[in-house]
Scaffold this motif. Structure first.
Motif, mmCIF file in Angstrom:
data_model
loop_
_atom_site.group_PDB
_atom_site.id
_atom_site.type_symbol
_atom_site.label_atom_id
_atom_site.label_comp_id
_atom_site.label_asym_id
_atom_site.label_seq_id
_atom_site.Cartn_x
_atom_site.Cartn_y
_atom_site.Cartn_z
ATOM 1 N N LEU A 94 -8.855 -3.188 0.765
ATOM 2 C CA LEU A 94 -7.805 -2.228 0.407
ATOM 3 C C LEU A 94 -8.054 -1.676 -0.999
ATOM 4 C CD1 LEU A 94 -5.077 -0.971 1.274
ATOM 5 C CD2 LEU A 94 -3.943 -3.015 0.374
ATOM 6 N N PHE B 134 -8.187 6.242 0.384
ATOM 7 C CA PHE B 134 -6.737 6.095 0.576
ATOM 8 C C PHE B 134 -6.037 7.443 0.385
ATOM 9 C CE2 PHE B 134 -2.386 5.116 -0.448
ATOM 10 C CZ PHE B 134 -2.065 4.093 0.416
ATOM 11 N N TYR C 122 0.807 -1.224 0.000
ATOM 12 C CA TYR C 122 0.000 0.000 0.000
ATOM 13 C C TYR C 122 0.834 1.264 0.000
ATOM 14 C CZ TYR C 122 0.836 0.038 5.083
ATOM 15 O OH TYR C 122 1.427 0.043 6.320
#
Ligand code: ARG
Length: 251
Positions: A232, A241, A112
């Motif tokens: 995610l 995000f 990430y």
């Protein structure tokens, strides 16, 4: 495994309950125990509340929300996180780099965040290249990739290992180490706190390799990995995000 079956069952049960009521806070009631090491701003640090806060904490909260799970944060020493997965904690989020030796013990989610080691030096230091690091005493956080670089890649260098990066930085301020190797964003946070005395140098000038942060997961638990990777992906696609990056990293 058992936990996941239970989770799947809870999901089905709470889904039918939710459908029955037609609304509600979607939670399976399942608690995901998340290990971190809150010594690594802006990813995790102890906030004014006295509890761990930061980008990673917000990210795992967002993931848990998507999955309808509750989370419980356990603040542990960084070097103990990988070994604690499957016993004390379910997963770990700690700016943790995907790394070969760790992969023997745990799995990782999709990456990430892309990161690089930086070198914090006293202002005016002439340390500028990889050769300048040779033979130096270098402050690191124990068990981190910075620690591995000092041990494996820098000829004659001695790692001065600390459980907390801030203690390595304090030894640099006191002249007990020559420099500190630490991930870019935390290195910048610490160097900014002492901007008259310290400078954080970009790791590319030392030839350090790119690193990728991911959530450490129990080995072989592909169901949990799929759930976390799915959440995610949604969080990246729906803009959450980027918001977290703005809030915690690029403010
Ligand atoms: N990225 C480095 C590693 O994985 C350092 C991570 C340190 N994280 C922390 N929360 N103290 O080894």
């Amino acid at each position: 495994m058992k936990r996941i079956v239970a989770a799947a069952l809870t999901l089905v049960v709470s889904f039918s309950l939710l459908t029955a009521c037609g609304q509600g806070d979607e939670t399976t009631g399942e608690v995901l125990i998340v290990g971190t090491n809150a010594e690594f701003p802006p990813f995790e640090y102890i906030g004014d509340s006295g509890e761990p806060e930061g980008f990673d904490i917000a990210l795992i909260n967002a993931i848990a929300d998507k999955l309808g799970m509750e989370i419980q944060i356990e603040n542990l020493e960084f070097a103990s996180l990988v070994g604690a997965i499957g016993t004390k904690i379910d997963v770990a989020i700690a700016g943790m780099t995907i790394e070969e030796e760790r992969l023997e013990m745990v799995d990782f989610s999709n990456p990430y965040y892309e990161a690089l080691q930086y070198v914090i030096v006293p202002a005016g230091s002439d340390i500028a290249t990889a050769a300048d690091l040779e033979g130096k005493t270098i402050g690191v956080q124990l068990g981190t990739t910075g620690d591995f670089i000092v041990q494996d890649e820098i000829a004659g260098a001695t790692p001065a290992q600390f459980n907390k990066p801030v203690d390595a930085v304090n030894d640099l301020l006191n002249g007990r180490v020559d420099c500190v190797i630490l991930d870019q964003n935390p290195a910048q946070v610490f160097a900014d706190q002492y901007s008259d005395e310290l400078v954080a140098l970009d790791g590319t000038q030392f030839g350090f390799a790119m690193e990728y942060y991911a959530i450490a997961l129990p080995k072989g638990d592909t169901e949990l990995a799929d759930q976390i990777n799915g959440a995610l992906k949604e969080i990246i696609e729906d803009g959450t995000f980027d918001e977290l990056v703005q809030t915690y990293i690029e403010q």
